[in-house]
Design an enzyme around this catalytic site. Structure first.
Site, PDB file in Angstrom:
ATOM      1  N   HIS A   1       0.150   0.367  10.627  1.00  0.00           N
ATOM      2  CA  HIS A   1       0.488  -0.999  10.238  1.00  0.00           C
ATOM      3  C   HIS A   1       1.876  -1.019   9.583  1.00  0.00           C
ATOM      4  CE1 HIS A   1      -1.161   0.749   6.556  1.00  0.00           C
ATOM      5  NE2 HIS A   1      -0.570  -0.213   5.867  1.00  0.00           N
ATOM      6  N   HIS A   2       2.558  -2.130   9.695  1.00  0.00           N
ATOM      7  CA  HIS A   2       3.930  -2.340   9.228  1.00  0.00           C
ATOM      8  C   HIS A   2       4.969  -1.641  10.104  1.00  0.00           C
ATOM      9  CE1 HIS A   2       2.039  -4.252   5.962  1.00  0.00           C
ATOM     10  NE2 HIS A   2       2.168  -3.346   5.023  1.00  0.00           N
TER      11      HIS A   2
ATOM     12  N   ASP B   1      18.366 -29.835  -5.951  1.00  0.00           N
ATOM     13  CA  ASP B   1      16.984 -29.994  -5.504  1.00  0.00           C
ATOM     14  C   ASP B   1      16.734 -29.252  -4.191  1.00  0.00           C
ATOM     15  OD1 ASP B   1      18.750 -31.767  -4.303  1.00  0.00           O
ATOM     16  OD2 ASP B   1      17.328 -33.418  -4.195  1.00  0.00           O
TER      17      ASP B   1
ATOM     18  N   ASN C   1      20.009 -34.958  -6.073  1.00  0.00           N
ATOM     19  CA  ASN C   1      20.883 -35.868  -5.333  1.00  0.00           C
ATOM     20  C   ASN C   1      20.458 -35.971  -3.869  1.00  0.00           C
ATOM     21  OD1 ASN C   1      21.684 -33.304  -4.649  1.00  0.00           O
ATOM     22  ND2 ASN C   1      23.690 -33.449  -5.620  1.00  0.00           N
TER      23      ASN C   1
ATOM     24  N   GLU D   1      26.511 -29.233   1.995  1.00  0.00           N
ATOM     25  CA  GLU D   1      26.507 -29.326   3.456  1.00  0.00           C
ATOM     26  C   GLU D   1      26.984 -30.710   3.911  1.00  0.00           C
ATOM     27  OE1 GLU D   1      26.108 -26.565   4.554  1.00  0.00           O
ATOM     28  OE2 GLU D   1      24.531 -25.450   3.571  1.00  0.00           O
TER      29      GLU D   1
ATOM     30  N   ASP E   1       0.800  -1.224   0.000  1.00  0.00           N
ATOM     31  CA  ASP E   1       0.000   0.000   0.000  1.00  0.00           C
ATOM     32  C   ASP E   1       0.835   1.278   0.000  1.00  0.00           C
ATOM     33  OD1 ASP E   1       0.812  -0.525   2.601  1.00  0.00           O
ATOM     34  OD2 ASP E   1      -1.031   0.194   3.526  1.00  0.00           O
TER      35      ASP E   1
ATOM     36  N   GLU F   1       9.486 -10.648  -1.889  1.00  0.00           N
ATOM     37  CA  GLU F   1      10.503  -9.597  -2.000  1.00  0.00           C
ATOM     38  C   GLU F   1      11.921 -10.146  -2.048  1.00  0.00           C
ATOM     39  OE1 GLU F   1       6.865  -7.783  -0.068  1.00  0.00           O
ATOM     40  OE2 GLU F   1       8.057  -9.605   0.263  1.00  0.00           O
TER      41      GLU F   1
ATOM     42  N   GLY G   1      26.798 -16.560  -1.170  1.00  0.00           N
ATOM     43  CA  GLY G   1      26.417 -17.970  -1.075  1.00  0.00           C
ATOM     44  C   GLY G   1      25.063 -18.237  -0.452  1.00  0.00           C
TER      45      GLY G   1
ATOM     46  N   GLY H   1      19.159 -33.947  -1.439  1.00  0.00           N
ATOM     47  CA  GLY H   1      19.471 -33.095  -0.292  1.00  0.00           C
ATOM     48  C   GLY H   1      20.576 -32.105  -0.529  1.00  0.00           C
TER      49      GLY H   1
END
Length: 595
Positions: A144-145, A470, A497, A503, A56, A79, A440, A499
């Site tokens: 608001h916000h 994925d 693969n 990591e 708004d 956003e 990253g 996952g």
């Protein structure tokens, strides 16, 4: 004493003219709304797309955007993705900027991670925020916000950490000068800027006189005397090195627009040239004197030996982050290194602030001649390994994809297996490599691909190709619907693969927190906007033969519609460079306690 380039002189004249305009009152020029003044400046900067989400406090401004003849509103799903898209747009459309529009508080905070990534990696992005009226900002009602405590400046303070400059339009007479100041900072320093536009300021009318003077993207000229001294010192070191000189191109050679100057230096001297991971495609990877990627101890042995044994290294636009240097394993002593940056130069141990590479590199090139003794350069190539099992391994995938790429392709690689795997693959002439190695943020490439595809269409480039895991795709998948809506036709390779592979190799190879839910990837585009199946095509490939057959299919390679390819890959497989980097990072992060 060096001669100042004509373009720099004109830029300085324009800068002074704009400063003078700030002190003049123009009665004869045609009035223009602040909204249209800003859009006119963006149009001059070749912006054709604005990303964001309506709210708004920005709806009044959005009316002007929607009615603008050349700037198109791209409504995003959130956003964060909009900020990613603005980043990708700016990376590919190098002489423009990305623009993301959000609303006060809730919108701008959602975008801030994407803006921070652009700041980290030196990408020019305007973060434009529609905010409450000037009256509301003075009286501070519980609106608001807001946070409910009257701190209307809380978001400005947060954004200040991720912007090279800020402007807050509260007085109409200062609006034009503030907009110009902010955009000039954005394009000269190649980092995000932050602009608030109150709802009542959108419609205020101001002079349009300043629009006659273009904004300059050139930085202030180098001091001639200091520059001459620096050049003499560099020439001495090059002479002492007796042609045993190598060049390393990095990200800021692209960000700060010195590709042309760098290429002229390379072609005239014939010095061997390599690039850091973030500098991939800053130099043509088909050039016969280009040897590939230097990334410290992770480099291929022959590249490592050639770079680290050179008597002198000319480093252009370096960003020495962990993943860009093989966890800081660069073996480049300052005693044999000259660093060229946008706003300073380092000659061995001495620093020279204000001596930027945009002007310095051409002057250096003018004083050099072709190397008399050309050291051999290892051939940068990728060989497809022969295997009997038909499994699509990382070692097989990337050199195979190298044969699929075409000149002027825009190739986007997600953080992790994709960005590491593609490093060892030569990319074709005039192709553009897009990755986010320093910041990253996983999932960044989906929004970035949206922006990159728009920019590629503006510039008449070839296909836009995304490689993403994925796990990463699940974070930002909604923007695929925006691509469909706007008729974009990227090819999206989903590396399934099971996952978060990067990591797993960093820590927790068998831990459940690195697992994800498996999606029906080939049914995704139907859900996200192509219910009739006419705008897109999806595939699953499980073997080398299936992928090779798909890549060889003309209708697929021509990219006449949006396409998604799910590639089934081993769970515990990773590119060579990623495995080595993960081992180094694991030691640094000290995941395992020492008794």
């Amino acid at each position: 004493m060096s001669k100042q380039p004509e373009s720099s002189l004109q830029a300085e004249v324009d800068r002074l003219r704009l400063q003078l305009q700030s002190f003049q009152v123009n009665h004869g020029s045609e009035p223009i709304t602040i909204a249209n003044y800003l859009l006119a400046r963006l149009e001059q900067l070749k912006v054709t797309k604005m990303f964001g989400v309506p709210g708004d406090f920005n709806l009044g401004f959005l009316d002007f955007v929607e009615d603008h003849p050349t700037i198109e509103w791209v409504g995003n799903c959130n956003e964060l993705n909009a900020a990613y898209a603005a980043d990708g747009y700016a990376r590919v459309k190098e002489h423009s900027i990305g623009v993301v529009l959000t609303t006060f508080g809730v919108g701008e905070l959602s975008a801030i991670n994407g803006v921070a990534g652009a700041f980290s990696e030196m990408v020019p992005v305007l973060h434009l925020v529609g905010v409450p009226s000037t009256t509301q900002q003075k009286t501070k009602p519980m609106l608001h916000h807001t946070l409910g405590d009257g701190r209307y400046d809380a978001y400005i303070k947060a954004a200040s950490n991720f912007a090279i400059a800020q402007a807050h339009i509260s007085v109409k007479d200062a609006a034009a000068a503030e907009i110009d100041r902010l955009l000039t900072e954005c394009i000269t320093r190649c980092r995000p800027v932050y602009l608030t536009l109150p709802t009542d300021m959108v419609f205020e009318k101001i002079s349009s006189e300043r629009l006659k003077i273009p904004l300059s993207r050139l930085t202030p000229p180098n001091d001639p005397d200091t520059e001459a001294f620096v050049l003499d010192e560099i020439i001495k070191l090059i002479d002492q090195a007796a042609d045993d000189v190598v060049i390393i191109a990095d990200a800021c050679a692209v960000r700060h627009d010195v590709r042309v100057e760098l290429n002229e230096l390379i072609l005239k001297t014939g010095y061997p040239v390599y690039s850091a991971p973030m500098g991939k495609t800053a130099v043509s990877e088909n050039y016969e004197r280009y040897g590939g990627i230097y990334v410290g101890s992770i480099s291929h042995p022959e590249v490592k030996e050639k770079v680290e044994s050179a008597k002198l290294i000319l480093s252009v636009g370096a960003l020495k982050s962990d993943f860009n240097t093989g966890n800081y394993t660069y073996s480049m002593s300052p005693s044999r290194t000259i660093e060229f940056h946008s706003d300073h130069t380092k000659v061995q141990y001495a620093g020279f602030p204000g001596i930027g590479m945009k002007e310095l590199l051409p002057m250096l090139t003018a004083r050099l001649s072709e190397a008399k003794h050309k050291n051999p350069v290892p051939k940068f190539s990728a060989v497809v390994p022969k295997t009997a099992d038909g499994v699509i391994s990382q070692a097989w995938l990337w050199p195979t994809m190298g044969k699929f790429f075409k000149p002027k392709d825009v190739i986007v690689a997600e953080t992790g297996t994709s960005s590491f795997g593609i490093l060892d693959v030569p990319l074709p002439q005039d192709s553009i490599f897009v990755s986010q190695i320093l910041w990253g943020s996983i999932g960044w490439t989906v929004g970035s691909t949206l922006g990159a595809a728009f920019a590629a269409r503006d510039l008449g480039l070839n296909r836009t190709i995304l490689f993403i895991g994925d796990g990463s795709l699940q974070l930002t998948v909604q923007e695929l619907s925006v691509m469909l809506k706007h008729g974009l036709k990227p090819i999206i390779f989903v590396l399934n693969n099971s996952g978060y592979t990067i990591e797993r190799f960093l820590h927790g190879k068998e831990r459940k927190y690195n697992d994800i839910s498996n999606w029906n990837w080939t049914g995704l585009l139907g859900v996200l906007g192509d219910a009739e199946g006419t705008l897109s095509q999806s595939y699953t490939v499980k073997t080398q033969a299936e992928l090779e057959a798909l890549l060889a299919t003309p209708s697929f390679a021509d990219a006449g519609k949006m396409q998604l390819v799910e590639i089934i890959m081993p769970k515990h497989d990773a590119p060579r460079a990623l495995m080595q980097q993960a081992e180094l990072s694991g030691k640094t992060n000290a995941y395992v306690s020492i008794a």
